[in-house]
Design a protein around this motif. Structure first.
Motif, PDB file in Angstrom:
ATOM      1  N   UNK A  68       0.839  -1.199   0.000  1.00 16.13           N
ATOM      2  CA  UNK A  68       0.000   0.000   0.000  1.00 16.13           C
ATOM      3  C   UNK A  68       0.875   1.249   0.000  1.00 16.13           C
ATOM      4  N   UNK A  69       1.870   1.241   0.877  1.00 17.91           N
ATOM      5  CA  UNK A  69       2.766   2.390   0.961  1.00 17.91           C
ATOM      6  C   UNK A  69       3.556   2.565  -0.335  1.00 17.91           C
ATOM      7  N   UNK A  70       3.965   1.461  -0.941  1.00 19.04           N
ATOM      8  CA  UNK A  70       4.682   1.526  -2.211  1.00 19.04           C
ATOM      9  C   UNK A  70       3.809   2.175  -3.281  1.00 19.04           C
ATOM     10  N   UNK A  71       2.516   1.866  -3.269  1.00 22.38           N
ATOM     11  CA  UNK A  71       1.603   2.467  -4.229  1.00 22.38           C
ATOM     12  C   UNK A  71       1.468   3.967  -4.063  1.00 22.38           C
ATOM     13  N   UNK A  72       1.643   4.454  -2.856  1.00 21.45           N
ATOM     14  CA  UNK A  72       1.562   5.881  -2.568  1.00 21.45           C
ATOM     15  C   UNK A  72       2.868   6.588  -2.918  1.00 21.45           C
ATOM     16  N   UNK A  73       3.977   6.103  -2.355  1.00 19.93           N
ATOM     17  CA  UNK A  73       5.230   6.867  -2.410  1.00 19.93           C
ATOM     18  C   UNK A  73       5.846   6.906  -3.801  1.00 19.93           C
ATOM     19  N   UNK A  74       5.458   5.982  -4.672  1.00 21.34           N
ATOM     20  CA  UNK A  74       6.037   5.983  -6.014  1.00 21.34           C
ATOM     21  C   UNK A  74       5.222   6.769  -7.025  1.00 21.34           C
ATOM     22  N   UNK A  75       3.991   7.114  -6.684  1.00 20.04           N
ATOM     23  CA  UNK A  75       3.120   7.780  -7.651  1.00 20.04           C
ATOM     24  C   UNK A  75       2.820   9.230  -7.314  1.00 20.04           C
ATOM     25  N   UNK A  76       3.028   9.632  -6.059  1.00 22.13           N
ATOM     26  CA  UNK A  76       2.663  10.976  -5.625  1.00 22.13           C
ATOM     27  C   UNK A  76       3.837  11.680  -4.965  1.00 22.13           C
TER      28      UNK A  76
END
Length: 384
Positions: A68-76
């Motif tokens: 979940x965190x990977x989905x956030x920190x790599x896109x925003x």
């Protein structure tokens, strides 16, 4: 009673098949060896059908939350705006991750037990034209709701260029997921649910649209830098130490799933859902989710004061060694949740329903013994 025979019927972790346990007990091999690299690359490739994608699937040594965190920190990036669809505890987790990284999280919140509908999302996006990503939970285990991801994706693609990022931790491998066809940009999941493994692996797939954003962003993470995983996967490895024994187990899990076939797996989970819901109705216990949005992997039940949910759960564990889940946050002590995913079949559902009825009898709750079992049997007989 065999006191070591604990029966898990919670929405994760789920029971581990004996052949998977055996696979994980193989002698350790070097994680940078050619033997492991070949196994790792082949296993990652075999995950693609469960995501419904032709894109690479990345395997991370971490829990579902790491993905979940990977989905956030790599896109925003800090200051970016995101829409978070919150239908329970795990939708809120996405919002908390965003806020930790300085991202503006606009919450579309619905009452616990209800789904986020396409109409609600359409109106919400009209008010938030600057969002760069929309985050949703496919199966909200805190409430037993399965959000209509395909329909939500249609709204997003029509209304905005925002990325659509989906938490499928509690259902992928047990439900349809057509990431490419639906237009979902990132799907994440974990190992300890429908994939029948211990906690410790997370999986993520990203679309070309997502990669066009990720490649331009300055990474906010070190261990969770998705670009590092992409570079390493091209070399059949990982940027950091992989969980070798769990990969052994995952390869065996995929053998089992391929032997059954994904359509059959989906039907089995739908059957177990229908059996459980029929049983609860026969026992007069309110179901939190309406039929159209009922999760196939977990059923949330609300006694509404007819009996003590926690007392029933304790009796179930004490007398029958069966563990089911309680409520979370404001529902703690008020509801109970029955997991039916992964290494679970219809006869297991009959077992937990029979034991639940007897537990209700033991705590003095009004119950017609056999009513729930009979209802579930009728669903099973109709299916067979």
């Amino acid at each position: 009673m065999f006191t070591d025979k604990l029966i898990l019927r919670i929405p994760g972790p789920t029971p581990i098949p004996p052949r998977v346990q055996s696979a994980m007990n193989q002698p350790m091999i070097g994680h940078r060896s050619g033997k492991f690299s070949a196994l790792f690359a082949r296993t990652a490739e075999r995950l693609k059908p469960y995501f419904g994608t032709k894109q690479d699937v990345y395997i991370i040594a971490g829990s579902g939350t790491s993905a979940l965190e990977m989905g956030v920190v790599n896109t925003l990036q800090p200051g970016d705006e995101a829409a978070i669809l919150v239908s329970g505890n795990f939708g809120e987790r996405f919002a908390k991750i965003c806020e930790r990284y300085g991202i503006v999280a606009h919450r579309l919140e619905v009452p616990w037990g209800t789904a986020v509908t396409p109409e609600l999302l359409d109106s919400f996006l009209n008010e938030k034209p600057q969002v760069k990503a929309v985050f949703a939970t496919y199966c909200e285990t805190s409430t037993g709701v399965q959000n209509p991801i395909a329909e939500l994706a249609q709204v997003i693609r029509k209304k905005t260029d925002a990325l659509f990022i989906v938490d499928a931790v509690s259902c992928l491998g047990a439900v349809p997921c057509e990431m490419d066809a639906w237009g979902v940009d990132i799907v994440v999941t974990g190992s300890q649910k429908a994939f029948m493994l211990p906690t410790g692996l997370a999986f993520l797939a990203a679309s070309e649209r997502a990669w066009s954003v990720i490649e331009k962003n300055k990474s906010l993470a070190f261990y969770l830098d998705l670009k590092a995983y992409r570079k390493s996967l091209a070399d059949q490895t990982t940027p950091y130490t992989p969980a070798v024994s769990l990969i052994f187990g995952l390869a065996e899990v995929l053998d089992m799933m391929e032997e059954e076939s994904l359509p059959a797996i989906v039907k089995r989970h739908e059957l177990m859902r229908d059996m459980t819901r029929a049983a609860m109705r026969a026992l007069g216990i309110k179901l939190m989710a309406e039929d159209a949005y009922a999760a196939t992997t977990v059923t949330s039940c609300d006694p509404q004061g007819a009996f003590d949910a926690e007392a029933m759960r304790k009796a179930l564990t004490k007398h029958y060694n069966i563990t089911i889940a309680g409520g979370q946050q404001h529902l703690k002590g008020k509801i109970f949740r029955i997991g039916h995913m992964g290494y679970c079949e219809p006869l297991d559902v009959l077992q937990v329903i029979a034991a639940l009825e007897m537990s209700l009898h033991k705590i003095g709750a009004p119950v017609e013994l056999g009513a729930g079992v009979k209802a579930a049997q009728e669903v099973l007989i109709a299916h067979v």
